[in-house]
Design an enzyme around this catalytic site. Structure first.
Site, PDB file in Angstrom:
ATOM      1  N   SER A 115       0.813  -1.219   0.000  1.00 64.14           N
ATOM      2  CA  SER A 115       0.000   0.000   0.000  1.00 64.14           C
ATOM      3  C   SER A 115       0.846   1.267   0.000  1.00 64.14           C
ATOM      4  O   SER A 115       0.319   2.364   0.193  1.00 64.14           O
ATOM      5  CB  SER A 115      -0.910   0.011   1.236  1.00 64.14           C
ATOM      6  OG  SER A 115      -0.129   0.104   2.429  1.00 64.14           O
TER       7      SER A 115
ATOM      8  N   GLY B 207       0.013   4.275   8.605  1.00 60.08           N
ATOM      9  CA  GLY B 207       0.224   2.840   8.582  1.00 60.08           C
ATOM     10  C   GLY B 207       0.252   2.310   7.156  1.00 60.08           C
ATOM     11  O   GLY B 207      -0.366   2.892   6.252  1.00 60.08           O
TER      12      GLY B 207
ATOM     13  N   ASP C  61      -4.189   5.305   8.884  1.00 64.04           N
ATOM     14  CA  ASP C  61      -3.719   4.001   8.418  1.00 64.04           C
ATOM     15  C   ASP C  61      -4.007   3.856   6.921  1.00 64.04           C
ATOM     16  O   ASP C  61      -5.169   3.724   6.510  1.00 64.04           O
ATOM     17  CB  ASP C  61      -4.407   2.888   9.207  1.00 64.04           C
ATOM     18  CG  ASP C  61      -3.782   1.530   8.964  1.00 64.04           C
ATOM     19  OD1 ASP C  61      -2.834   1.440   8.159  1.00 64.04           O
ATOM     20  OD2 ASP C  61      -4.245   0.554   9.584  1.00 64.04           O
ATOM     21  N   HIS C  62      -2.972   3.880   6.116  1.00 62.88           N
ATOM     22  CA  HIS C  62      -3.092   3.775   4.660  1.00 62.88           C
ATOM     23  C   HIS C  62      -3.094   2.320   4.192  1.00 62.88           C
ATOM     24  O   HIS C  62      -3.155   2.051   3.000  1.00 62.88           O
ATOM     25  CB  HIS C  62      -1.931   4.537   4.007  1.00 62.88           C
ATOM     26  CG  HIS C  62      -2.085   4.793   2.548  1.00 62.88           C
ATOM     27  ND1 HIS C  62      -1.342   4.125   1.589  1.00 62.88           N
ATOM     28  CD2 HIS C  62      -2.904   5.626   1.870  1.00 62.88           C
ATOM     29  CE1 HIS C  62      -1.681   4.548   0.388  1.00 62.88           C
ATOM     30  NE2 HIS C  62      -2.630   5.460   0.517  1.00 62.88           N
ATOM     31  N   SER C  63      -3.032   1.370   5.117  1.00 63.18           N
ATOM     32  CA  SER C  63      -2.990  -0.043   4.745  1.00 63.18           C
ATOM     33  C   SER C  63      -4.323  -0.478   4.152  1.00 63.18           C
ATOM     34  O   SER C  63      -5.361   0.160   4.355  1.00 63.18           O
ATOM     35  CB  SER C  63      -2.651  -0.907   5.961  1.00 63.18           C
ATOM     36  OG  SER C  63      -3.702  -0.876   6.905  1.00 63.18           O
TER      37      SER C  63
END
Length: 354
Positions: A134, A157, A297-299
Site C-alpha cells: 500500500s 500505517g 492508516d493507509h494499509s
C-alpha cells in the site's frame, strides 16, 4: 578448512533449485511474510523511530513480532528481500515495479486511468516473489541504486505481503496484472523471461484486458505449497472489489481496513447476503499493543470474522476505485487469520444495524 558454523549457516540459507524467495527477518528464505508498518503516532517514543517501526509475521511464527529494526533498514525482511534488485548482478533477474503513486524519480503526470495498485514482481529462472503493498512512491527504481523507504510514507500505517512462488506461477500473475492494469514505472524482462511470460511483458508495455470478463480469480500455489487466491478486477468491472465481488466469492462477511480520507468513501454495505463493514479502529493485542484510527492508516486489508479468510491488497472502498483496476491476495492460513482477526477493534455498522 570450512568451519562447522559456516556449513550450518550455508545449509540454513540454501534454497532448493536456487529459486529467489522472500527473505525473513534473519535473512533466511521464507514462503511468505506480512509487514504492518505502524502509524507515526503509534511508534516508540524515540523521535527517530516515529513512523519507521513495524510488526512482522511469517508462517513460522505464532503471531506478530516487533520488527528487527526500522522499516528503512536494509537488514529487515523487506530490505533483505529487495537487495537482489539493486545489486550489480541484477541483470540475471526479471522485475516489474508498479505503483499508481510512483517514486519521485519516476513520476508521471497522470496515472488515474491505471489500476489503483502497488507491487513488485521479482524473479530469477527458478522462481521469485510477488510483493503487494500500500506504500506510495515505493520502491525506488533500479537507477536509484539502493533500497530506501520514502519519507512521504512514514506518517501513516502501511501493509505489505510478500509470497514466494515457483517460476511457472508467474504466468498466472501476469494474467492477473493484465486485469489490474498497473502503472509500471520500471521493469526488466529480457530473453527467457519475455518468452515465458508474454502477459508480464504486455503489462510492462502498458497493455491490459480489453474484453469481458472484467474480473479474474486464480489460485496461486507458493513455493512451499500454500494456496493463495488472487482477485483482480479491471476498471470496467464498475463495482467495489469487496461488496461487489469478494464477500460473495469467499462466502463470508468481511471487515475491511482501507484509507478513509479519500473522496467518495463507500459506507458499510449490508445489502447482500454478506456484510462488508468498514474498520475504523485497529488495535494490536497484548500489553502496550498500539491502537490507532483508520484515518491514520493507509494499509489495505480485510478479514472474515469467522471463516478464517484474510486478504492483503492495494484497494480502497470509494466511488472512484469502482472504476479502476486493482485486487487483493487472500488465504485461509490459520496463522494469517489469527494475526489479523483480533486487529479489528471497531467498525462502522450499516445504517439500521445500530
Amino acid at each position: 578448512m570450512v568451519s562447522l558454523v559456516a556449513l550450518l549457516l550455508g545449509a540454513l540459507l540454501w534454497v532448493p533449485g536456487g529459486a529467489l524467495r522472500c527473505l525473513g527477518e534473519t535473512g533466511n528464505p521464507v514462503d511468505w511474510f506480512v509487514i504492518y508498518k505502524l502509524p507515526a503516532r503509534s511508534g516508540p517514543g524515540n523521535e527517530a523511530w516515529r513512523g519507521l517501526s513495524y510488526r512482522y509475521l511469517d508462517g513460522s511464527l505464532g503471531g506478530w513480532r516487533d520488527g528487527v529494526g526500522l522499516i528503512n533498514s536494509s537488514q529487515g525482511a523487506l530490505g533483505r528481500s529487495l537487495q537482489p534488485l539493486y545489486r550489480a548482478n541484477a541483470s540475471q533477474l526479471a522485475f516489474l515495479l508498479y505503483n499508481d503513486q510512483p517514486s519521485e524519480l519516476a513520476w508521471a503526470a497522470d496515472v488515474s486511468s491505471h489500476g489503483h495498485s502497488k507491487g513488485i514482481v521479482l524473479l530469477d529462472q527458478e522462481g521469485g516473489f510477488w510483493l503487494v503493498h500500500s506504500v506510495p512512491r515505493f520502491p525506488p527504481p533500479l537507477s536509484s541504486g539502493a533500497y530506501n523507504w520514502p519519507h512521504s510514507a512514514q506518517h501513516n500505517g502501511q501493509t505489505l505481503i510478500c509470497v514466494s512462488f515457483p517460476f511457472t506461477e508467474f504466468t498466472k500473475i501476469g494474467r492477473q496484472l493484465a486485469y489490474i492494469f498497473p502503472f509500471v514505472y520500471d521493469h526488466r524482462l529480457d530473453g527467457i523471461f519475455a518468452q515465458k511470460f508474454p502477459d508480464l511483458m504486455a503489462v510492462a508495455q502498458g497493455q491490459h484486458v480489453r474484453q469481458e470478463p472484467w474480473n479474474s480469480s486464480v489460485t496461486l500455489t507458493s513455493q512451499a505449497g500454500a494456496q493463495f487466491q488472487s482477485f483482480a478486477k479491471a476498471g470496467k468491472f464498475g463495482d467495489d472489489l469487496y461488496s461487489g465481488w469478494l464477500a460473495e466469492a469467499l462466502g463470508t462477511d468481511l471487515q475491511v481496513q482501507f484509507w478513509p480520507n479519500s473522496p467518495g468513501i463507500l459506507p458499510s454495505n449490508c445489502s447482500g447476503p454478506w456484510k462488508v463493514l468498514n474498520v475504523n479502529q485497529i488495535s494490536f493485542p497484548g500489553p502496550g499493543g498500539p491502537t490507532f484510527s483508520s484515518t491514520e492508516d493507509h494499509s489495505k486489508w480485510c478479514v472474515a470474522p469467522r471463516q478464517q479468510w484474510a486478504c492483503v491488497g492495494d484497494m480502497n472502498r470509494n466511488h472512484g476505485e469502482e472504476h479502476r483496476g486493482g485486487g487483493t491476495l487472500c488465504a485461509q492460513l490459520p496463522v494469517l487469520w489469527k494475526a489479523f482477526q483480533p486487529l479489528v477493534k471497531a467498525f462502522k455498522p450499516c445504517e439500521g444495524d445500530r
